[in-house]
Design an enzyme around this catalytic site. Structure first.
Site, PDB file in Angstrom:
ATOM      1  N   LYS A  95      99.242 -41.271 -27.664  1.00 28.77           N
ATOM      2  CA  LYS A  95      99.275 -42.250 -26.651  1.00 28.77           C
ATOM      3  C   LYS A  95      99.027 -41.666 -25.178  1.00 28.77           C
ATOM      4  CE  LYS A  95     104.404 -42.752 -25.835  1.00 28.77           C
ATOM      5  NZ  LYS A  95     104.365 -42.231 -24.385  1.00 28.77           N
ATOM      6  N   ASP A  96      99.235 -40.681 -24.865  1.00 28.20           N
ATOM      7  CA  ASP A  96      98.769 -39.939 -23.504  1.00 28.20           C
ATOM      8  C   ASP A  96      97.351 -39.546 -23.563  1.00 28.20           C
ATOM      9  OD1 ASP A  96     101.268 -40.638 -22.820  1.00 28.20           O
ATOM     10  OD2 ASP A  96     101.962 -38.388 -23.332  1.00 28.20           O
ATOM     11  N   ARG A 143     101.532 -51.904 -20.516  1.00 26.69           N
ATOM     12  CA  ARG A 143     101.222 -52.451 -21.752  1.00 26.69           C
ATOM     13  C   ARG A 143     102.495 -53.195 -22.114  1.00 26.69           C
ATOM     14  NH1 ARG A 143     103.458 -51.409 -26.357  1.00 26.69           N
ATOM     15  NH2 ARG A 143     104.325 -49.238 -25.565  1.00 26.69           N
ATOM     16  N   ARG A 144     103.481 -52.624 -22.048  1.00 27.94           N
ATOM     17  CA  ARG A 144     104.995 -53.350 -22.253  1.00 27.94           C
ATOM     18  C   ARG A 144     105.255 -54.347 -21.160  1.00 27.94           C
ATOM     19  NH1 ARG A 144     107.261 -47.224 -22.943  1.00 27.94           N
ATOM     20  NH2 ARG A 144     107.031 -47.038 -25.123  1.00 27.94           N
ATOM     21  N   ARG A 161     110.059 -43.592 -14.229  1.00 26.56           N
ATOM     22  CA  ARG A 161     109.193 -42.584 -14.829  1.00 26.56           C
ATOM     23  C   ARG A 161     110.308 -41.536 -14.926  1.00 26.56           C
ATOM     24  NH1 ARG A 161     104.626 -41.452 -12.461  1.00 26.56           N
ATOM     25  NH2 ARG A 161     104.847 -39.709 -13.730  1.00 26.56           N
ATOM     26  N   ARG A 167     115.545 -40.834 -18.006  1.00 24.19           N
ATOM     27  CA  ARG A 167     115.512 -42.402 -17.960  1.00 24.19           C
ATOM     28  C   ARG A 167     116.738 -42.766 -18.499  1.00 24.19           C
ATOM     29  NH1 ARG A 167     109.089 -43.633 -20.071  1.00 24.19           N
ATOM     30  NH2 ARG A 167     108.186 -42.064 -18.967  1.00 24.19           N
ATOM     31  N   CYS A 254      92.968 -47.819 -15.836  1.00 23.83           N
ATOM     32  CA  CYS A 254      94.411 -47.510 -15.927  1.00 23.83           C
ATOM     33  C   CYS A 254      95.209 -48.771 -15.414  1.00 23.83           C
ATOM     34  CB  CYS A 254      94.710 -46.117 -15.103  1.00 23.83           C
ATOM     35  SG  CYS A 254      94.475 -46.491 -13.496  1.00 23.83           S
TER      36      CYS A 254
END
Length: 323
Positions: A95-96, A143-144, A161, A167, A254
């Site tokens: 995903k990165d 996206r979320r 981040r 987190r 992005c």
């Protein structure tokens, strides 16, 4: 095969050291160690070493990823290490990995997909539906953000981040009412108990490549490509090809909330895609199904369908707004 040739192959492997470039976060190191163990098991005698490093994406934590160049910032230093022959391969969360590979590099293998879902994590609320009006939700993903805002425009979405442990600590210190993370990362780190609820893929369509570990090589490094390709999972590969071709055809910046998630049923591949605005007010959804052998074409077709439905002007507007 002649005994002398077998001996020569075994000696050649035992004399070779394969170096893995990896980020230094606990999750990245877990993934790199996992790949190292698989390589040693598949190629007895092969020496594998990790080359940990800190990337620009790890260093800049005070701004959203979308404002500093996107997720590609997590892999540029790893690619530089490979190009300078300080490392041979790099291990990534797919995903990165941007849809376009830079010249001189290629994806050589993808491992079987782990849980692709997004995870709701909270110390006070049992599930997403229990969040009160105006709840503070931490996420680093446009996206979320797009998909959550589409169903709950009242939420206060705050940039989150740092690595997984950071987190979770911020959540425990009550900076947020809840945070959203990839389930796969929590499970790999033995933190599955922290997951309060799993989002269904149709609630929060996963990121392109979410849950898949990919291995990148220099495209002229035939020897290490051969070692790595022995680990490839054909089903993960085809699903990720469909998802990445979907994102590539959209040419999103992005600043573009794009989600793509493929599933297999026998030899049939179904791809679900989402394009939306960061505030969730504009959303385009669709799905396309076809033969697993047509994975790339399925991604392109779904992208073109959503562009035709009206997503094109939205993406162009987001590209112009991109810093």
């Amino acid at each position: 095969m002649p005994r002398w040739l077998v001996y020569r192959i075994v000696m050649s492997i035992s004399e070779h050291t394969l170096r893995i470039a990896t980020r230094q976060s606990r999750l990245a190191l877990w993934q790199a160690e996992h790949v190292a163990a698989l390589l040693r098991n598949k190629h007895p005698g092969l020496k594998v070493e990790l080359v940990p490093m800190t990337t620009q994406g790890d260093r800049i934590l005070d701004r959203p990823l979308a404002n500093i160049g996107g997720k590609g910032l997590f892999i540029k230093e790893l690619e530089l290490a490979m190009s300078e022959h300080r490392a041979d391969i790099a291990v990534h969360s797919m995903k990165d990995v941007p849809s376009d590979m830079p010249p001189g590099f290629m994806l050589a293998a993808m491992l079987p997909r782990a849980d692709p879902r997004d995870a709701f994590v909270s110390t006070h609320y049992k599930d997403f539906a229990s969040l009160p009006q105006g709840a503070r939700v931490g996420t680093s993903s446009l996206r979320r953000q797009c998909q959550l805002k589409n169903v709950r425009p009242d939420l206060e979405l705050i940039t989150l981040r740092g690595n997984v442990d950071t987190r979770l600590r911020k959540l425990d210190e009550n900076h947020y009412d809840a945070i959203i993370l990839a389930a796969a990362g929590l499970i790999r780190l033995g933190l599955e108990s922290r997951i309060t609820e799993y989002f269904k893929p149709e609630q929060s369509v996963p990121a392109v490549g979410q849950g898949i570990i990919g291995i990148e090589c220099r495209d002229d490094d035939a020897r290490n490509i051969a070692y790595v390709r022995a680990l490839n999972d054909a089903q993960s590969w085809q699903c990720c090809v469909a998802e990445r071709s979907f994102a590539q055809r959209l040419e999103g910046s992005c600043q573009s909330p794009i989600a793509g998630f493929a599933t297999l049923s026998g030899d049939r591949l179904q791809l679900h895609g989402v394009i939306g605005s960061p505030d969730g007010k504009e959303m385009y959804r669709g799905a396309h199904i076809g033969s697993i052998d047509d994975a790339e074409a399925i991604g392109v077709r779904l992208a073109e369908e959503l562009l035709k439905d009206g997503a094109g002007p939205l993406l162009e507007r987001l590209r112009q707004e991109s810093p």
